[in-house]
Scaffold this motif. Structure first.
Motif, mmCIF file in Angstrom:
data_model
loop_
_atom_site.group_PDB
_atom_site.id
_atom_site.type_symbol
_atom_site.label_atom_id
_atom_site.label_comp_id
_atom_site.label_asym_id
_atom_site.label_seq_id
_atom_site.Cartn_x
_atom_site.Cartn_y
_atom_site.Cartn_z
ATOM 1 N N TYR A 40 39.021 31.821 39.684
ATOM 2 C CA TYR A 40 39.595 32.338 38.731
ATOM 3 C C TYR A 40 39.713 33.930 38.867
ATOM 4 C CZ TYR A 40 39.173 34.810 34.039
ATOM 5 O OH TYR A 40 39.319 35.464 33.133
ATOM 6 N N GLU A 71 33.687 27.860 29.679
ATOM 7 C CA GLU A 71 33.060 29.231 29.034
ATOM 8 C C GLU A 71 33.398 30.345 29.620
ATOM 9 O OE1 GLU A 71 30.853 29.542 26.492
ATOM 10 O OE2 GLU A 71 30.486 27.332 25.948
ATOM 11 N N VAL A 73 35.988 30.701 32.398
ATOM 12 C CA VAL A 73 37.319 30.677 33.370
ATOM 13 C C VAL A 73 38.343 30.616 32.272
ATOM 14 C CG1 VAL A 73 38.820 29.172 34.889
ATOM 15 C CG2 VAL A 73 36.332 29.754 35.337
ATOM 16 N N PHE A 74 39.404 31.723 32.208
ATOM 17 C CA PHE A 74 40.287 31.716 31.268
ATOM 18 C C PHE A 74 41.768 31.601 31.781
ATOM 19 C CE2 PHE A 74 36.595 33.724 29.909
ATOM 20 C CZ PHE A 74 36.133 33.091 28.459
ATOM 21 N N ILE A 75 41.978 30.367 32.621
ATOM 22 C CA ILE A 75 43.095 30.086 33.014
ATOM 23 C C ILE A 75 43.130 28.766 32.584
ATOM 24 C CG2 ILE A 75 43.364 31.744 34.774
ATOM 25 C CD1 ILE A 75 42.354 29.664 36.881
ATOM 26 N N PRO A 76 44.453 28.037 32.572
ATOM 27 C CA PRO A 76 44.588 26.486 32.368
ATOM 28 C C PRO A 76 43.586 25.776 33.359
ATOM 29 C CG PRO A 76 46.648 27.648 32.540
ATOM 30 C CD PRO A 76 45.821 28.593 32.786
ATOM 31 N N GLU A 98 42.583 21.874 29.341
ATOM 32 C CA GLU A 98 43.675 22.107 28.516
ATOM 33 C C GLU A 98 44.590 20.841 29.178
ATOM 34 O OE1 GLU A 98 43.699 24.802 27.280
ATOM 35 O OE2 GLU A 98 45.829 25.156 26.337
ATOM 36 N N ARG A 256 52.416 35.389 40.567
ATOM 37 C CA ARG A 256 51.673 36.154 39.553
ATOM 38 C C ARG A 256 50.797 36.962 40.610
ATOM 39 N NH1 ARG A 256 46.271 35.828 36.424
ATOM 40 N NH2 ARG A 256 46.038 34.214 37.842
ATOM 41 N N SER A 258 49.102 40.265 39.563
ATOM 42 C CA SER A 258 48.307 41.040 38.803
ATOM 43 C C SER A 258 47.642 40.171 38.223
ATOM 44 C CB SER A 258 48.907 42.330 38.138
ATOM 45 O OG SER A 258 49.539 41.828 36.902
ATOM 46 N N TRP A 259 46.116 40.627 38.272
ATOM 47 C CA TRP A 259 44.928 39.718 37.308
ATOM 48 C C TRP A 259 43.833 40.484 37.236
ATOM 49 C CZ3 TRP A 259 46.998 37.900 42.120
ATOM 50 C CH2 TRP A 259 46.015 38.235 43.249
ATOM 51 N N ALA B 20 37.479 32.290 24.343
ATOM 52 C CA ALA B 20 38.224 33.732 24.805
ATOM 53 C C ALA B 20 37.700 34.815 24.071
ATOM 54 C CB ALA B 20 39.483 33.572 25.006
ATOM 55 N N GLU B 187 44.574 33.264 25.556
ATOM 56 C CA GLU B 187 43.278 32.759 25.717
ATOM 57 C C GLU B 187 43.186 32.035 27.095
ATOM 58 O OE1 GLU B 187 45.504 31.569 23.890
ATOM 59 O OE2 GLU B 187 45.568 29.494 23.863
ATOM 60 N N LYS B 188 44.581 31.823 27.763
ATOM 61 C CA LYS B 188 44.668 31.190 28.892
ATOM 62 C C LYS B 188 45.149 32.227 30.106
ATOM 63 C CE LYS B 188 42.742 27.162 28.047
ATOM 64 N NZ LYS B 188 41.904 26.981 28.870
ATOM 65 N N GLY B 190 43.923 34.556 31.826
ATOM 66 C CA GLY B 190 42.757 35.310 32.509
ATOM 67 C C GLY B 190 42.688 36.823 31.997
ATOM 68 N N ARG B 191 42.308 38.026 32.752
ATOM 69 C CA ARG B 191 41.894 38.954 32.284
ATOM 70 C C ARG B 191 42.941 39.955 31.666
ATOM 71 N NH1 ARG B 191 38.144 40.899 37.353
ATOM 72 N NH2 ARG B 191 39.795 39.977 38.244
ATOM 73 N N VAL B 192 43.922 39.726 31.721
ATOM 74 C CA VAL B 192 45.188 40.221 31.166
ATOM 75 C C VAL B 192 45.307 39.935 29.737
ATOM 76 C CG1 VAL B 192 47.582 40.485 31.057
ATOM 77 C CG2 VAL B 192 46.645 40.498 33.217
ATOM 78 N N LEU B 194 42.574 38.443 27.890
ATOM 79 C CA LEU B 194 41.269 39.148 27.316
ATOM 80 C C LEU B 194 41.478 40.340 27.025
ATOM 81 C CD1 LEU B 194 38.598 37.457 29.739
ATOM 82 C CD2 LEU B 194 39.506 36.438 27.754
#
Lengths: 259, 207
Positions: A40, A71, A73-76, A98, A256, A258-259, B20, B187-188, B190-192, B194
């Motif tokens: 991630y 908790e 990891v904020f990707i699908p 998801e 993609r 930039s992250w 998130a 919320e899905k 990534g850091r962008v 958030l």
């Protein structure tokens, strides 16, 4: 413009990360939560967990893994393996998945796709298909056959027809996994991937056979896939998620960056 | 009292939004109680699924009125995905009259090219067309995660804060006064994503 996706698949057995070669002889290679977080932070676009736990009494271990990953990891996050009912699907969704991958149980009872689509939304149902090449005949005119139970049981069912039926029943996405290519690191099955991707209107994730960055490039262009799934390429440290994305970007594939 | 309230109306998995929010220090409760929405310091209005059933669920418990009152009283509100779509006057999905918080309609993607997949699913670039406090952390080239088959067509161009291209250019972030909404899923994303939620957590509702 929509980016192509890099998807990493983590096979999980009894709560531990495993990787299979040609679907036989799995070996444990680490902690799934740690790996998920690492990928991630390194730009991965989507994660798939496949539960290959054999015994049903250990199944709830997977729910804990999914919760722990969700908790941080904020990707699908997509989860599959052994899903047989709407209850299985909703439990995993509550834990933080998801998308829900259905496979063998949907082949045996196709209504499962429609039931899960109704319960958790069609866009969250992924039909995962294990496919092998066969001589084209009346049962399998496309020359590709559906197999189930981790590649062990041939079903005498045409793969292209099943993809179309899955779309009709409400699947929001397809995983096209070539059993012949899986674990070989010799490249994705481009003919199969392209055949299915051109026949359906829903996104297709190509799976099985990735060994080098050019394999991903080929399946995302020539193979017409929307996403490329990798496993051993990144699990053993030969490649990184960001490195693969950089390669694809440098070779004209929209990613993609930039992250 | 918690920092924010996430509206629960049987329209999808809300825990990913809650997690998130927690990650950026925004404590959020999930509630289906309209009075809790009226009292909340800030409100998140998420949702996945179909416009028709979402509207029915909202109206059945009186949540439509509570949301309108919260917005009228100046509470900062963030709509996400279906939350954005049913904020307009009408959705083509099931020919559904929707909340009318913002003037405009929601239309279905229609493409002649069969290679263009529907829904629009995956990561796509969000281009800011004018500044907004919630989009303050956005950099050129930033991509967010989308999953949707319908897109908003605001009746007034000044409602549009960001756009995305998927064969056509469509509004992916809209707002007016203390209401702001995104078609994508922060919320899905990534850091962008958030960063966007963190900006919402600190937003006073003015722009």
């Amino acid at each position: 413009m929509l980016s192509k996706r890099l998807v990493a698949c983590l096979d999980v057995r009894d709560g531990k990360l495993a990787k299979s070669v040609k679907f036989v002889d799995t070996k444990d290679i680490g902690d799934p939560v740690e790996k998920a977080r690492e990928y991630y932070l390194d730009g991965l676009d989507e994660l798939v967990f496949y539960d290959i736990t054999a015994s049903s009494d250990k199944r709830n271990i997977m729910l804990h893994v999914v919760e722990a990953v969700a908790e941080q990891v904020f990707i699908p996050l997509s989860v599959g393996g052994g899903i047989r009912s709407v209850a299985d699907a909703t439990d995993l969704r509550l834990a933080g998945a998801e998308k829900i991958n259905v496979n063998s149980a949907a082949v045996q009872r196709p209504a499962l796709i429609a039931e899960c689509a109704e319960a958790v939304g069609a866009q969250n149902i992924v039909l995962s298909m294990d496919i092998r090449s066969v001589a084209a005949d009346a049962r399998c005119p496309s020359g590709y056959e559906i197999v189930i139970n981790g590649g062990r049981t041939p079903m005498g069912m045409d793969a292209l027809a099943w993809a179309l039926e899955g779309e009709r029943l409400g699947a929001g996405e397809l995983v096209v996994n070539s059993i012949d290519a899986d674990g070989t690191r010799a490249g994705y099955e481009l003919t199969l991937t392209r055949m299915i991707a051109e026949a359906v209107r829903i996104p297709v994730i190509a799976s099985g056979g990735a060994g080098r960055p050019e394999h991903l490039q080929a399946v995302l262009t020539e193979g017409r896939a929307d996403a490329a799934l990798v496993a051993s390429m990144v699990h053993y440290g030969d490649y990184t998620c960001s490195g693969l994305k950089r390669y694809l970007h440098d070779h004209g594939v929209k990613m993609r960056m930039s992250w | 009292m918690t920092d924010a309230l996430i509206i629960d109306y049987d329209a999808g998995n809300l825990r990913s939004v809650q997690r998130a929010c927690a990650e950026v220090g925004l404590t959020a409760d999930i509630s289906a109680d309209p009075d809790a929405v009226r009292r909340a310091r800030r409100v998140i209005f998420p949702g996945v699924g179909a416009a028709g059933s979402a509207m029915k669920s909202l109206i059945r418990v009186g949540m439509d009125q509570a949301l309108k009152e919260a917005i009228a009283s100046g509470t900062p509100v963030l709509g996400i995905c279906l939350g954005l779509q049913i904020s307009f006057d009408h959705s083509e999905e099931g020919d559904t009259p929707t909340l009318g918080l913002l003037p405009g309609r929601v239309r279905r993607f229609r493409f002649d090219d069969p290679q263009l997949k529907i829904p629009h699913m995956g990561w796509n670039e969000v281009r800011r067309v004018k500044p907004h406090p919630v989009l303050a952390g956005l950099s050129p080239g930033d991509e967010f995660y989308f999953v949707h088959g319908y897109y908003p067509e605001p009746a007034e161009p000044e409602l549009i804060y960001a756009v995305t291209d998927y064969e056509i250019e469509f509004a992916c972030a809209v707002g007016r006064r203390n209401y702001f909404a995104t078609q994508f899923h922060p919320e899905k994303s990534g850091r962008v994503g958030l960063r966007l939620l963190k900006a919402f957590a600190g937003w006073d509702g003015t722009c």
